[in-house]
Scaffold this active site. Structure first.
Site, PDB file in Angstrom:
ATOM      1  N   GLU A  83       0.817  -1.208   0.000  1.00  0.00           N
ATOM      2  CA  GLU A  83       0.000   0.000   0.000  1.00  0.00           C
ATOM      3  C   GLU A  83       0.853   1.261   0.000  1.00  0.00           C
ATOM      4  O   GLU A  83       0.427   2.307  -0.487  1.00  0.00           O
ATOM      5  CB  GLU A  83      -0.935  -0.005   1.220  1.00  0.00           C
ATOM      6  N   HIS A 131       8.627 -26.450   1.404  1.00  0.00           N
ATOM      7  CA  HIS A 131       8.028 -27.648   0.818  1.00  0.00           C
ATOM      8  C   HIS A 131       6.963 -27.314  -0.219  1.00  0.00           C
ATOM      9  O   HIS A 131       6.591 -28.179  -1.008  1.00  0.00           O
ATOM     10  CB  HIS A 131       7.425 -28.518   1.925  1.00  0.00           C
ATOM     11  N   LYS A 158     -13.737   2.171  -2.499  1.00  0.00           N
ATOM     12  CA  LYS A 158     -14.542   2.652  -1.365  1.00  0.00           C
ATOM     13  C   LYS A 158     -15.747   3.452  -1.860  1.00  0.00           C
ATOM     14  O   LYS A 158     -16.865   3.274  -1.369  1.00  0.00           O
ATOM     15  CB  LYS A 158     -13.678   3.514  -0.450  1.00  0.00           C
TER      16      LYS A 158
END
Length: 440
Positions: A275, A296, A410
């Protein structure tokens, strides 16, 4: 002090995939000069170690009397507290009180399970939103508010707000209903807020001394402006990450701590880095991982996949617990060879082996070494990476403290939900949904 080993990004070690030490030092000095000019008021996070803790500690002491402690927040308002909980009090809810739940998403099933677990009469709810307008946080808050009122409970006994010092919806409610409130300093953004009451209140509720977190951070704040590079590893790391991007096109930073207690720390760093730096076509992609687990599942990719990654290890010198592996089955070599070693020795050896494998294959990597995991070194780690991120942003020539790219999402959410002033965005959502969709 946290140690940085940047040997394995140098041309001396990995050839053409590396960078020159002279270039690293030159850009590190540039980063120090830039941050010393304090071009953004948000750099006041460097002054957080000097904050007054009196009120915080008083409210924190009261929080320890509750059976349950809930945090409502998202992004930096949740990830920082999660790190403190998991790093300094692992498996907390199985061993200690208050039992902590951090509700940072609006998944209704998670909410249902929390409600079924807690007793509201014995619950303290910390609502964290600097603006007081965070949609996800306010949605959860409103539901809890209704439940508290329906049960005829005193809201001021069950809520603590952590918000802006003067304005916002939570500040208005706090004044009207006499709800205890902790302050997020005006110049501190969410992803840089872990060393404010955003994180420190939970620390106190857990019985962790917030001053110890700040004491570790103070050491970093003091060194951030030092022109002596052997005293300023933050500048070296910022320069190294910057140069491996612009010179070697390493666009992915694999953040790889070797401790379960630091798994969420990896996630916290990824928000901070992404961000802060992902702007104007610049920045690199942070990649949260965990050692030894991801050896792994991911090491094959790092070793032989696209040449676009830099691995940043975080190792812990002392894990504070020595469990010896029994020497059993002497006739089976696959079991015999690990007998007599400790789990700490095994995890640190696996980190070293992975580091060596990458280096031998000419894959750039660096390592941060924490002496141990405690409040002091966790506070140091938070501040260390916040300084590194700020310096990197300044080297890229962007503002590491704003986030313009998240605002459109938003606004569209507000429009879709019918918030006043966002009618245009609401129409855009309606039109989008009317479009022909190719779904099979």
């Amino acid at each position: 002090m946290i140690m940085l080993d940047f040997s394995n990004i140098l041309t001396k070690e990995i050839g053409n995939n590396g960078v020159l030490i002279d270039e690293i030092e030159k850009n590190a000095q540039k980063a120090i000069k830039l941050i010393s000019e304090k071009p953004y008021k948000e750099l006041n996070f460097l002054e957080l170690p000097e904050q007054d803790l009196k009120e915080l500690k008083e409210i924190g002491k009261r929080a320890r009397d509750y059976e349950y402690f809930i945090i409502l927040g998202i992004g930096g308002s949740a990830l920082g507290p999660k790190v403190i909980l998991e790093a300094l009090s692992p498996l907390h809810n199985l061993r200690k009180k208050p039992k902590v739940f951090i509700y940072d998403n609006v998944d209704p099933t998670t909410f249902k399970h929390i409600i079924e677990t807690i007793d509201l009469k014995r619950t303290l709810i910390n609502v964290i939103s600097k603006s007081g307008s965070t949609t996800e946080t306010l949605a959860a808050f409103l539901i809890f508010w209704r439940m508290i009122r329906e049960r005829k409970l005193e809201v001021k006994e069950h809520f603590v707000f952590t918000t802006d010092p003067e304005k916002g919806n939570l500040r208005i409610l706090a004044e009207e209903y006499e709800i205890p409130t902790l302050v997020i300093p005006r110049d501190i953004g969410g992803r840089y807020s872990v060393l404010t009451p955003v994180g420190l209140f939970l620390a106190e509720a857990l019985g962790i001394k917030s001053e110890e977190l700040l004491e570790g951070a103070r050491e970093i704040s003091y060194r951030a402006f030092s022109e002596k590079l052997n005293q300023n590893p933050m500048a070296i790391l910022a320069s190294s990450l910057y140069l491996t991007d612009i010179q070697k096109n390493r666009k992915i930073v694999v953040f790889l701590p070797y401790s379960d207690r630091l798994k969420t720390f990896s996630e916290w760093f990824c928000q901070l880095w992404a961000e802060s730096l992902g702007k104007e076509g610049k920045g690199t992609t942070p990649y949260p991982s965990l050692g030894t687990t991801d050896q792994h599942s991911q090491l094959q990719l790092w070793m032989e996949g696209p040449e676009d990654k830099l691995v940043l290890f975080v190792s812990v010198d002392k894990h504070e617990f020595q469990e010896e592996i029994p020497e059993e089955f002497h006739d089976i070599e696959g079991l015999r060879f690990i007998g007599g070693h400790t789990l700490e020795e095994l995890i640190n050896t696996e980190q070293l082996a992975t580091e060596m494998a990458l280096t031998m294959s000419k894959k750039p990597n660096m390592k941060l070494v924490l002496p141990k995991i405690d409040a002091y070194y966790l506070g140091q780690s938070f501040q260390f990476l916040q300084v590194v991120t700020s310096m990197a942003g300044l080297l890229y020539g962007i503002n590491p403290f704003n986030q313009p790219g998240v605002e459109l999402g938003k606004r569209l959410t507000f429009g879709a939900l019918g918030k006043r002033g966002f009618e245009t965005e609401g129409e855009k959502v309606k039109n989008y949904l009317k479009k022909q969709r190719f779904i099979i």
